[in-house]
Design an enzyme around this catalytic site. Structure first.
Site, PDB file in Angstrom:
ATOM      1  N   ASN A 135       5.590   6.286  -2.051  1.00  0.00           N
ATOM      2  CA  ASN A 135       5.716   5.803  -3.432  1.00  0.00           C
ATOM      3  C   ASN A 135       4.971   6.737  -4.376  1.00  0.00           C
ATOM      4  O   ASN A 135       4.383   7.717  -3.948  1.00  0.00           O
ATOM      5  CB  ASN A 135       5.215   4.357  -3.530  1.00  0.00           C
ATOM      6  CG  ASN A 135       3.762   4.259  -3.125  1.00  0.00           C
ATOM      7  OD1 ASN A 135       2.884   4.829  -3.747  1.00  0.00           O
ATOM      8  ND2 ASN A 135       3.515   3.546  -2.023  1.00  0.00           N
TER       9      ASN A 135
ATOM     10  N   ASP B 233       5.008  -1.220   2.165  1.00  0.00           N
ATOM     11  CA  ASP B 233       5.142  -2.545   2.784  1.00  0.00           C
ATOM     12  C   ASP B 233       5.778  -2.464   4.168  1.00  0.00           C
ATOM     13  O   ASP B 233       5.481  -3.260   5.044  1.00  0.00           O
ATOM     14  CB  ASP B 233       5.979  -3.459   1.878  1.00  0.00           C
ATOM     15  CG  ASP B 233       5.222  -3.822   0.618  1.00  0.00           C
ATOM     16  OD1 ASP B 233       3.982  -3.946   0.701  1.00  0.00           O
ATOM     17  OD2 ASP B 233       5.841  -3.944  -0.450  1.00  0.00           O
TER      18      ASP B 233
ATOM     19  N   LYS C 241      14.309  16.049  14.031  1.00  0.00           N
ATOM     20  CA  LYS C 241      14.853  15.853  12.685  1.00  0.00           C
ATOM     21  C   LYS C 241      16.231  15.196  12.783  1.00  0.00           C
ATOM     22  O   LYS C 241      17.082  15.651  13.565  1.00  0.00           O
ATOM     23  CB  LYS C 241      14.963  17.225  11.999  1.00  0.00           C
ATOM     24  CG  LYS C 241      15.424  17.119  10.573  1.00  0.00           C
ATOM     25  CD  LYS C 241      15.506  18.495   9.926  1.00  0.00           C
ATOM     26  CE  LYS C 241      16.204  18.356   8.595  1.00  0.00           C
ATOM     27  NZ  LYS C 241      16.611  19.647   8.055  1.00  0.00           N
TER      28      LYS C 241
ATOM     29  N   ASP D  78      -1.120  -6.100   6.562  1.00  0.00           N
ATOM     30  CA  ASP D  78      -1.735  -6.198   5.235  1.00  0.00           C
ATOM     31  C   ASP D  78      -3.231  -5.920   5.369  1.00  0.00           C
ATOM     32  O   ASP D  78      -3.973  -6.712   5.955  1.00  0.00           O
ATOM     33  CB  ASP D  78      -1.469  -7.593   4.629  1.00  0.00           C
ATOM     34  CG  ASP D  78      -1.780  -7.593   3.143  1.00  0.00           C
ATOM     35  OD1 ASP D  78      -2.925  -7.245   2.783  1.00  0.00           O
ATOM     36  OD2 ASP D  78      -0.878  -7.915   2.346  1.00  0.00           O
TER      37      ASP D  78
ATOM     38  N   VAL E 261      -5.799  -5.497   3.073  1.00  0.00           N
ATOM     39  CA  VAL E 261      -6.790  -6.273   2.320  1.00  0.00           C
ATOM     40  C   VAL E 261      -6.913  -7.703   2.852  1.00  0.00           C
ATOM     41  O   VAL E 261      -8.006  -8.263   2.923  1.00  0.00           O
ATOM     42  CB  VAL E 261      -6.505  -6.198   0.792  1.00  0.00           C
ATOM     43  CG1 VAL E 261      -5.342  -7.084   0.384  1.00  0.00           C
ATOM     44  CG2 VAL E 261      -7.747  -6.529  -0.013  1.00  0.00           C
TER      45      VAL E 261
ATOM     46  N   LYS F   1      -3.906 -14.013  -0.290  1.00  0.00           N
ATOM     47  CA  LYS F   1      -4.651 -13.006   0.484  1.00  0.00           C
ATOM     48  C   LYS F   1      -6.138 -13.342   0.596  1.00  0.00           C
ATOM     49  O   LYS F   1      -6.910 -12.546   1.106  1.00  0.00           O
ATOM     50  CB  LYS F   1      -4.475 -11.626  -0.157  1.00  0.00           C
ATOM     51  CG  LYS F   1      -3.021 -11.169  -0.233  1.00  0.00           C
ATOM     52  CD  LYS F   1      -2.909  -9.683  -0.519  1.00  0.00           C
ATOM     53  CE  LYS F   1      -1.456  -9.285  -0.668  1.00  0.00           C
ATOM     54  NZ  LYS F   1      -1.213  -7.889  -0.304  1.00  0.00           N
TER      55      LYS F   1
HETATM   56  O1  C5P Z   1       1.269  -7.516  -1.548  1.00  0.00           O
HETATM   57  P1  C5P Z   1       1.045  -6.465  -2.566  1.00  0.00           P
HETATM   58  O2  C5P Z   1       1.384  -5.080  -2.057  1.00  0.00           O
HETATM   59  O3  C5P Z   1       1.674  -6.690  -3.877  1.00  0.00           O
HETATM   60  O4  C5P Z   1      -0.530  -6.530  -2.826  1.00  0.00           O
HETATM   61  C1  C5P Z   1      -1.203  -5.540  -3.444  1.00  0.00           C
HETATM   62  C2  C5P Z   1      -2.625  -5.514  -2.943  1.00  0.00           C
HETATM   63  O5  C5P Z   1      -2.682  -5.622  -1.542  1.00  0.00           O
HETATM   64  C3  C5P Z   1      -3.297  -4.198  -3.257  1.00  0.00           C
HETATM   65  O6  C5P Z   1      -4.663  -4.445  -3.409  1.00  0.00           O
HETATM   66  C4  C5P Z   1      -3.015  -3.373  -2.008  1.00  0.00           C
HETATM   67  O7  C5P Z   1      -3.936  -2.323  -1.843  1.00  0.00           O
HETATM   68  C5  C5P Z   1      -3.136  -4.412  -0.933  1.00  0.00           C
HETATM   69  N1  C5P Z   1      -2.293  -4.171   0.241  1.00  0.00           N
HETATM   70  C6  C5P Z   1      -2.888  -3.877   1.455  1.00  0.00           C
HETATM   71  N2  C5P Z   1      -2.117  -3.682   2.558  1.00  0.00           N
HETATM   72  C7  C5P Z   1      -0.774  -3.794   2.491  1.00  0.00           C
HETATM   73  C8  C5P Z   1      -0.153  -4.107   1.272  1.00  0.00           C
HETATM   74  C9  C5P Z   1      -0.950  -4.288   0.165  1.00  0.00           C
HETATM   75  O8  C5P Z   1      -4.128  -3.755   1.518  1.00  0.00           O
HETATM   76  N3  C5P Z   1      -0.047  -3.608   3.566  1.00  0.00           N
END
Ligand code: C5P
Length: 398
Positions: free
Chosen positions: A210, A279, A289, A306, A308, A341
């Site tokens: 991204n 995600d 390749k 995830d 966080v 979260k």
């Molecule tokens: O769920 P979303 O991506 O919208 O949440 C954003 C928050 O969650 C941000 O603080 C991002 O750094 C964290 N995040 C994470 N691990 C992931 C996806 C998001 O720590 N796999």
């Protein structure tokens, strides 16, 4: 150590014989790593030329409030927003009176009114003027508003008198300026910050990622280090230099970021997730390749862990802060994320506005807690980072 690395200093010069020392101040600010823009009052130009200041600072000198050319290049509000700090050296008695009364008749006083950055002044005047009750009253007023007063020093003066009123020496002014960034608010704490994008490999040459630049996370790491924290920055691939005094751990994929974050979360009191973690990642990473053949290609994706949320689930969890990049319903979505979260704080920004967020140098955010929220209007990311770190430092339990 370059204590002013990446700092943007707006040097205001007002009319007084000490203005000749402002040239030396520019040099010393730059030696400490700062970038400098100069604003001069009309009276200052009688003592030192704008050309000298322009040549030394490497930037055009700003003189007039109502100058259409200057406004087209960098308008006065942008200039106010640009500055991490406004340093006025020398500050004349007249200029001190002006800002003590909130006047904004010229460019420099208007910038003082418009800016939300810290302001420091180095008074310079005849000892009688300094001792005068009106000046002292104005100085007290400014101190009461949190404005930093550097000096003045005592000694022989250009007018032949002896007493307080000489401008402090350039090296002292620069040292005091650098010290303003060193708050110590997070002294003795360990802070872990994730930043930048992650890259999810499809094959040896391709990946999913991204547009995150990492600027916000890097600014937060710098602010945390300035606040005295042992700072660890877990960074996806970005084009930014690792900040001084920060242990930077480079990672590529979300899984690598997850592993580093969970291992560093031990003994940490503050975790800030500013990374834009992908995600999903491809279920299979092709060893070779992938060749172009069929008209359509399907890549099966699986969800990444995830990071966080995993940190926030730990038994001795740190104070945990997440980011929310949204295009609508900022507060609602941010609060949803806070609950889902198990976070302490969510910093939400509107990524549909292209002048802020992702690749921009500026950001405007909504700081969302369970019971309240506070909007911080558009400002450069390093100032915002310092404001956020100061705010968060007050919230972390001892
Ligand atoms: O769920 P979303 O991506 O919208 O949440 C954003 C928050 O969650 C941000 O603080 C991002 O750094 C964290 N995040 C994470 N691990 C992931 C996806 C998001 O720590 N796999």
């Amino acid at each position: 150590m370059r204590l002013l690395a990446n700092k943007r200093i707006l040097l205001g010069v007002t009319g007084g014989i000490a203005a000749y020392k402002s040239a030396e101040i520019i040099r010393r600010l730059q030696d400490a790593g700062g970038s400098v823009r100069v604003v001069m009052t009309t009276a200052a130009t009688e003592f030192i030329t704008p050309l000298t200041m322009q040549a030394l600072s490497g930037n055009p000198v700003h003189l007039e409030l109502l100058d259409t050319d200057a406004e087209a290049a960098m308008g006065h509000i942008e200039l106010a927003r640009w500055a991490d700090i406004i340093l006025i050296a020398p500050a004349s008695a007249d200029f001190i009176a002006k800002i003590a009364h909130g006047e904004g008749g010229d460019l420099l006083s208007t910038l003082c009114l418009a800016s939300r950055s810290p302001l420091a002044i180095a008074p310079a005047m005849n000892q009688g003027m300094w001792r005068n009750a009106s000046t002292q009253h104005n100085i007290e007023r400014l101190r009461g508003r949190g404005i930093n007063i550097f000096g003045p020093a005592e000694g022989s003066q250009a007018c032949g008198e002896v007493g307080p009123g000489r401008m402090s020496e350039p090296e002292d002014i620069v040292e005091l300026t650098a010290a303003l960034f060193e708050t110590g608010a997070l002294a003795g704490k360990k802070v872990v910050i994730t930043a930048g994008p992650t890259r999810e490999a499809i094959d040896p040459v391709r990946y999913i990622s991204n547009h995150s630049s990492g600027k916000m996370g890097y600014a937060l790491a710098e602010a945390a280090a300035e606040a005295g924290a042992e700072t660890v920055l877990i960074s996806g691939p970005v084009n930014l230099a690792p900040p001084d005094r920060v242990r930077t751990i480079p990672v590529i994929s979300a899984q690598e970021m997850y592993d580093a974050a969970l291992s560093e979360a031990d003994g940490c009191q503050l975790f800030i997730a500013s990374a834009a973690v992908a995600d999903y990642r491809p279920l299979q990473v092709s060893e070779q390749k992938i060749k172009k053949s069929t008209d359509t290609l399907t890549i099966e994706l699986v969800k990444n862990p995830d990071i966080v949320s995993a940190v926030a689930k730990r038994p001795n969890r740190p104070y945990t802060v997440g980011f929310a990049a949204e295009t609508a319903n900022l507060e609602d979505y941010a609060r949803g994320k806070l609950e889902r979260k198990n976070l302490d704080l969510v910093i939400a920004n509107d990524v549909s506005d292209r002048t802020i967020g992702f690749n921009s140098d500026d950001n405007a955010v909504l700081v969302v807690e369970m019971q309240s929220s506070e909007a911080i209007p558009k400002i450069n990311k390093s100032i915002l980072a310092r404001q956020l770190i100061a705010k968060i430092a007050e919230m972390i339990p001892e």
